[in-house]
Design a protein around this motif. Structure first.
Motif, PDB file in Angstrom:
ATOM      1  N   MET A 141      65.959  17.057 -95.570  1.00 29.12           N
ATOM      2  CA  MET A 141      65.571  15.806 -96.223  1.00 29.12           C
ATOM      3  C   MET A 141      66.808  14.998 -96.624  1.00 29.12           C
TER       4      MET A 141
ATOM      5  N   ILE B 276      68.361  13.550 -93.510  1.00 26.64           N
ATOM      6  CA  ILE B 276      67.578  12.431 -92.953  1.00 26.64           C
ATOM      7  C   ILE B 276      67.722  11.182 -93.825  1.00 26.64           C
ATOM      8  N   TYR B 277      67.637  11.377 -95.134  1.00 26.53           N
ATOM      9  CA  TYR B 277      67.730  10.227 -96.055  1.00 26.53           C
ATOM     10  C   TYR B 277      69.119   9.587 -95.963  1.00 26.53           C
TER      11      TYR B 277
ATOM     12  N   ALA C 295      69.475   7.787 -92.592  1.00 29.19           N
ATOM     13  CA  ALA C 295      68.661   6.561 -92.580  1.00 29.19           C
ATOM     14  C   ALA C 295      69.319   5.477 -93.435  1.00 29.19           C
TER      15      ALA C 295
ATOM     16  N   SER D 149      70.577   1.965 -91.993  1.00 26.91           N
ATOM     17  CA  SER D 149      69.963   0.743 -92.534  1.00 26.91           C
ATOM     18  C   SER D 149      71.041  -0.203 -93.051  1.00 26.91           C
ATOM     19  N   LEU D 150      72.029   0.355 -93.730  1.00 26.50           N
ATOM     20  CA  LEU D 150      73.108  -0.489 -94.253  1.00 26.50           C
ATOM     21  C   LEU D 150      73.948  -1.075 -93.115  1.00 26.50           C
TER      22      LEU D 150
ATOM     23  N   ALA E  43      72.045  -4.051 -91.974  1.00 28.69           N
ATOM     24  CA  ALA E  43      72.234  -5.156 -92.930  1.00 28.69           C
ATOM     25  C   ALA E  43      73.631  -5.761 -92.777  1.00 28.69           C
TER      26      ALA E  43
ATOM     27  N   MET F  49      71.959  -7.098 -97.745  1.00 21.51           N
ATOM     28  CA  MET F  49      72.346  -5.830 -98.373  1.00 21.51           C
ATOM     29  C   MET F  49      71.382  -5.454 -99.503  1.00 21.51           C
TER      30      MET F  49
ATOM     31  N   MET G 189      68.074  -4.382 -98.162  1.00 19.93           N
ATOM     32  CA  MET G 189      68.131  -3.080 -97.512  1.00 19.93           C
ATOM     33  C   MET G 189      68.254  -1.955 -98.551  1.00 19.93           C
ATOM     34  N   ILE G 190      69.004  -2.202 -99.633  1.00 15.30           N
ATOM     35  CA  ILE G 190      69.106  -1.188-100.695  1.00 15.30           C
ATOM     36  C   ILE G 190      67.711  -0.897-101.266  1.00 15.30           C
TER      37      ILE G 190
ATOM     38  N   ILE H 242      65.694   1.145 -98.796  1.00 15.53           N
ATOM     39  CA  ILE H 242      66.095   2.564 -98.752  1.00 15.53           C
ATOM     40  C   ILE H 242      65.453   3.324 -99.920  1.00 15.53           C
ATOM     41  N   PHE H 243      65.487   2.732-101.104  1.00 20.10           N
ATOM     42  CA  PHE H 243      64.855   3.387-102.263  1.00 20.10           C
ATOM     43  C   PHE H 243      63.341   3.515-102.061  1.00 20.10           C
ATOM     44  N   ALA H 244      62.761   2.504-101.408  1.00 28.08           N
ATOM     45  CA  ALA H 244      61.304   2.519-101.221  1.00 28.08           C
ATOM     46  C   ALA H 244      60.851   3.540-100.172  1.00 28.08           C
ATOM     47  N   GLU H 245      61.793   4.238 -99.571  1.00 35.32           N
ATOM     48  CA  GLU H 245      61.435   5.321 -98.637  1.00 35.32           C
ATOM     49  C   GLU H 245      61.436   6.675 -99.340  1.00 35.32           C
ATOM     50  N   LEU H 246      61.548   6.655-100.655  1.00 31.82           N
ATOM     51  CA  LEU H 246      61.608   7.903-101.425  1.00 31.82           C
ATOM     52  C   LEU H 246      60.430   8.833-101.079  1.00 31.82           C
TER      53      LEU H 246
ATOM     54  N   VAL I  41      60.624  10.597 -97.598  1.00 29.69           N
ATOM     55  CA  VAL I  41      61.507  11.765 -97.455  1.00 29.69           C
ATOM     56  C   VAL I  41      61.163  12.888 -98.446  1.00 29.69           C
ATOM     57  N   LEU I  42      60.821  12.543 -99.692  1.00 26.82           N
ATOM     58  CA  LEU I  42      60.542  13.594-100.687  1.00 26.82           C
ATOM     59  C   LEU I  42      59.274  14.389-100.368  1.00 26.82           C
TER      60      LEU I  42
ATOM     61  N   ILE J 233      62.097  -2.026 -90.971  1.00 25.67           N
ATOM     62  CA  ILE J 233      63.230  -1.525 -90.176  1.00 25.67           C
ATOM     63  C   ILE J 233      63.625  -0.117 -90.634  1.00 25.67           C
ATOM     64  N   THR J 234      63.731   0.082 -91.954  1.00 21.83           N
ATOM     65  CA  THR J 234      64.104   1.403 -92.490  1.00 21.83           C
ATOM     66  C   THR J 234      63.050   2.457 -92.121  1.00 21.83           C
TER      67      THR J 234
ATOM     68  N   ILE K  99      63.505   3.459 -88.614  1.00 18.10           N
ATOM     69  CA  ILE K  99      64.690   4.333 -88.471  1.00 18.10           C
ATOM     70  C   ILE K  99      64.321   5.767 -88.873  1.00 18.10           C
ATOM     71  N   ILE K 100      63.635   5.916 -90.004  1.00 16.85           N
ATOM     72  CA  ILE K 100      63.247   7.271 -90.449  1.00 16.85           C
ATOM     73  C   ILE K 100      62.284   7.915 -89.446  1.00 16.85           C
TER      74      ILE K 100
END
Lengths: 60, 401
Positions: free
Chosen positions: A11, A14-15, A18, A22-23, A26, B132, B135-136, B139-143, B146-147, B387-388, B391-392
């Motif tokens: 995990m 992967i995180y 990703a 993603s960055l 951007a 940026m 996208m930040i 990334i957090f919204a994919e918690l 992944v969790l 997009i994120t 990618i995942i």
């Protein structure tokens, strides 16, 4: 327990991957936008110089 | 006159009475559930575009069971496991929905068609306002995406099935369908139904999460609209071409999704009106309609009796809840990074289903302060979320297929 620990490690991998990708996306976007804006500014500046030149030739 | 058996005329009733009690009970329950979905879809409580065809398909298929031979019962809708050429030819001639299932569903084409439509509806320009930050948040919204994965493994699912159900956290149902088809084919029906069902419920629940986690003072934070730059069509198309090519190169298994989404964007920006109208209209709505109908038809009694379904229901809601919380945390992170000028409600829009979560964010901000306009940034976060999520999905499929 080992499977869960393996999944936790996976995990994080992967995180992390990703997030990096993603960055990068951007960053490409930011770079592209900055390049286009710079080109626009150069074109505008060149156009301004051309206008000044024409105006000074006209007044002479 | 020959002797007529009552149950010979009404075969549906005969098969119901002849079935095992548990199966018969599950069939009746699914008929009622399907009708309830139609009702809630018509009422607007659940997403009507999916819930009406899905609910009706579910009730019809569970009602329309008949005796196919002396020992076998089934329906005339479709055979999801037909794969042998001879078996498939039979199925194509008998089951009326088999052609659509075989040629568009089982290979993931329907998800890609919906992605074409999402691309046509997405204005990538919103993302260019602040790439940026968007996208930040994404990334957090994919918690949840992944969790939920290790949680699912801890609850006994193998890695591929755990990844497939964790994708529900991406809040992007066509993406969930695509990844579950590739990772956990046996479970793709319940996983996709769980995704669509919970997405409808999550959008009703996310406003409460926003109000719980963000005080009214911050929800109503007014953002500087002058900072929205003017972005040309050429810039948007260039971005779409570069990003799609790069991501397809990195994750060939997810390249149909990338191609679908970014081609939609390119078509939108190219301004070819007949294509925009065709993809944003008949293709998107046609694919959504058949996706809903086929999911409903695939939801037979035997599917719900799989003990894993309960687990999927728990994990699905966990994934969406964690993603919502993650998105809001992302909103707070950007709020602090930006020197307290960024409305943290935008975080919920990072949970990517376009454009619903962005609308939820705008509605919540507007209710706190009627002068708060955050939709452009929220749309940017939503596009970044798509997009994120892709990618995942690409990483999961590449690693675990």
């Amino acid at each position: 327990m080992e499977a869960v620990w393996g999944a936790v490690k996976l995990m994080f991998f992967i995180y992390g991957l990703a997030a990096v990708l993603s960055l990068i996306v951007a960053w490409i976007l930011k770079l592209l936008f900055a390049a286009v804006q710079a080109q626009k500014a150069r074109a505008a500046a060149a156009e301004g110089t051309e206008d000044d030149k024409t105006a000074s030739e006209g007044s002479a | 006159m020959p002797e007529i058996e009552f149950l010979q005329i009404f075969q549906g009733l005969a098969t119901l009475l002849a079935a095992e009690p548990l199966i018969a009970f599950a069939r009746v329950a699914l008929i009622i559930l399907g009708i309830t979905f139609v009702y809630l879809g018509v009422k607007g409580t659940l997403e009507p575009l999916i819930m009406i065809p899905m609910g009706f398909g579910m009730s019809s298929v569970n009602a329309g069971v008949l005796a196919l031979s002396a020992t076998k019962t089934g329906t005339l809708f479709l055979d999801p496991i037909a794969s042998d050429p001879a078996q498939l030819m039979d199925a194509l001639q008998i089951n009326f929905l088999q052609p659509i299932y075989t040629f568009s569903f089982s290979n993931g084409l329907i998800a890609v068609l919906i992605f074409f439509g999402i691309g046509v509806l997405s204005d990538i320009g919103y993302m260019l306002i602040s790439p940026m930050r968007c996208m930040i948040i994404a990334i957090f919204a994919e918690l949840g995406t992944v969790l939920t994965f290790p949680i699912a493994v801890a609850l006994g699912l193998p890695l591929n099935e755990a990844a497939a159900i964790a994708m529900v956290g991406s809040a992007d149902a066509p993406m969930v369908l695509y990844t579950s088809l590739l990772l956990a084919r046996d479970l793709f029906v319940p996983i996709t139904i769980v995704a669509y069902l919970y997405l409808s419920l999550a959008y009703a629940g996310y406003p409460y999460l926003v109000r719980l986690m963000i005080p009214k003072r911050l929800r109503g934070l007014v953002m500087e609209t002058k900072s929205i730059p003017n972005i040309s069509k050429g810039e948007k198309i260039t971005f779409a071409v570069i990003t799609s090519t790069l991501l397809s190169f990195l994750f060939p298994v997810a390249s149909p999704l990338f191609m679908g989404f970014f081609l939609g964007i390119i078509i939108r920006e190219s301004g070819v009106k007949p294509f925009i109208e065709f993809i944003g209209g008949p293709v998107l709505y046609g694919a959504t309609f058949f996706l809903g109908l086929l999911l409903g038809v695939l939801f037979e009694a035997s599917t719900i009796l799989d003990p894993k379904v309960i687990l999927l229901l728990i994990l699905g809601i966990t994934a969406l809840l964690l993603s919502g919380i993650g998105g809001i945390i992302g909103g707070y992170v950007v709020y602090w990074i930006s020197g307290k000028t960024f409305n943290p409600v935008i975080g919920i829009a990072g949970v990517s289903c376009l454009p619903t979560t962005a609308k939820v964010a705008q509605k919540e901000a507007r209710e706190a302060n009627k002068f708060a306009i955050i939709l452009p940034w929220a749309m940017g976060a939503s596009v970044s979320g798509v997009i994120t999520s892709a990618i995942i999905a690409g990483i999961y499929v590449s690693l675990l297929r």
